[in-house]
Design a protein around this motif. Structure first.
Motif, PDB file in Angstrom:
ATOM      1  N   GLY A  26       0.928  -1.219  -0.153  1.00 34.12           N
ATOM      2  CA  GLY A  26       0.118   0.327  -0.062  1.00 34.12           C
ATOM      3  C   GLY A  26       0.882   1.262   0.008  1.00 34.12           C
ATOM      4  O   GLY A  26       0.480   2.353   0.228  1.00 34.12           O
ATOM      5  N   ARG A  27       2.133   1.174  -0.315  1.00 38.22           N
ATOM      6  CA  ARG A  27       2.931   2.421  -0.267  1.00 38.22           C
ATOM      7  C   ARG A  27       2.735   3.161  -1.535  1.00 38.22           C
ATOM      8  O   ARG A  27       3.076   4.295  -1.659  1.00 38.22           O
ATOM      9  CB  ARG A  27       4.454   1.871  -0.052  1.00 38.22           C
ATOM     10  CG  ARG A  27       4.793   1.308   1.119  1.00 38.22           C
ATOM     11  CD  ARG A  27       6.094   1.413   1.860  1.00 38.22           C
ATOM     12  NE  ARG A  27       6.088   0.430   2.934  1.00 38.22           N
ATOM     13  CZ  ARG A  27       5.801   0.921   4.222  1.00 38.22           C
ATOM     14  NH1 ARG A  27       5.033   2.061   4.210  1.00 38.22           N
ATOM     15  NH2 ARG A  27       5.694   0.204   5.198  1.00 38.22           N
ATOM     16  N   ILE A  28       2.487   2.378  -2.530  1.00 43.12           N
ATOM     17  CA  ILE A  28       2.385   3.235  -3.888  1.00 43.12           C
ATOM     18  C   ILE A  28       0.975   2.390  -4.402  1.00 43.12           C
ATOM     19  O   ILE A  28       0.615   1.384  -4.036  1.00 43.12           O
ATOM     20  CB  ILE A  28       3.382   2.928  -4.857  1.00 43.12           C
ATOM     21  CG1 ILE A  28       3.642   1.582  -5.385  1.00 43.12           C
ATOM     22  CG2 ILE A  28       4.641   3.820  -4.474  1.00 43.12           C
ATOM     23  CD1 ILE A  28       4.626   1.366  -6.436  1.00 43.12           C
ATOM     24  N   HIS A  29       0.184   3.181  -5.161  1.00 44.29           N
ATOM     25  CA  HIS A  29      -1.106   2.863  -5.946  1.00 44.29           C
ATOM     26  C   HIS A  29      -1.052   3.111  -7.462  1.00 44.29           C
ATOM     27  O   HIS A  29      -0.796   4.394  -7.510  1.00 44.29           O
ATOM     28  CB  HIS A  29      -2.239   3.316  -4.986  1.00 44.29           C
ATOM     29  CG  HIS A  29      -2.345   3.218  -3.628  1.00 44.29           C
ATOM     30  ND1 HIS A  29      -2.780   2.031  -3.222  1.00 44.29           N
ATOM     31  CD2 HIS A  29      -1.975   3.676  -2.562  1.00 44.29           C
ATOM     32  CE1 HIS A  29      -2.651   1.883  -1.808  1.00 44.29           C
ATOM     33  NE2 HIS A  29      -2.251   3.053  -1.522  1.00 44.29           N
ATOM     34  N   PRO A  30      -1.590   2.338  -8.153  1.00 48.80           N
ATOM     35  CA  PRO A  30      -1.744   2.755  -9.450  1.00 48.80           C
ATOM     36  C   PRO A  30      -2.737   3.785  -9.549  1.00 48.80           C
ATOM     37  O   PRO A  30      -3.772   3.826  -8.810  1.00 48.80           O
ATOM     38  CB  PRO A  30      -2.154   1.677 -10.372  1.00 48.80           C
ATOM     39  CG  PRO A  30      -2.361   0.453  -9.413  1.00 48.80           C
ATOM     40  CD  PRO A  30      -1.985   0.924  -7.951  1.00 48.80           C
TER      41      PRO A  30
END
Length: 63
Positions: A26-30
């Motif tokens: 959950g650190r980056i999300h599209p």
């Protein structure tokens, strides 16, 4: 807005497994989908995740 696919981020020096791990954590999300179906990521967010990871793991080479 600065967007890139995972493949483009790999070309910028990120490892494919890092991107998958950060996404799963959950650190980056599209933020969208490219016409070919690839996920698009916000590049500054990915850079910030890399800085956090380097700081967390004591890697002084990443600014």
């Amino acid at each position: 807005m600065q967007l890139a696919t995972g493949k483009a981020l790999v070309a910028l020096g990120y490892k494919d497994y890092q991107l998958r791990r950060w996404s799963a954590e959950g650190r980056i999300h599209p933020v969208g989908t490219a016409p070919g179906g690839a996920h698009l990521f916000h590049v500054p967010t990915v850079n910030q995740a890399a800085k956090w990871y380097a700081w967390r793991h004591g890697n002084p080479e990443v600014e």
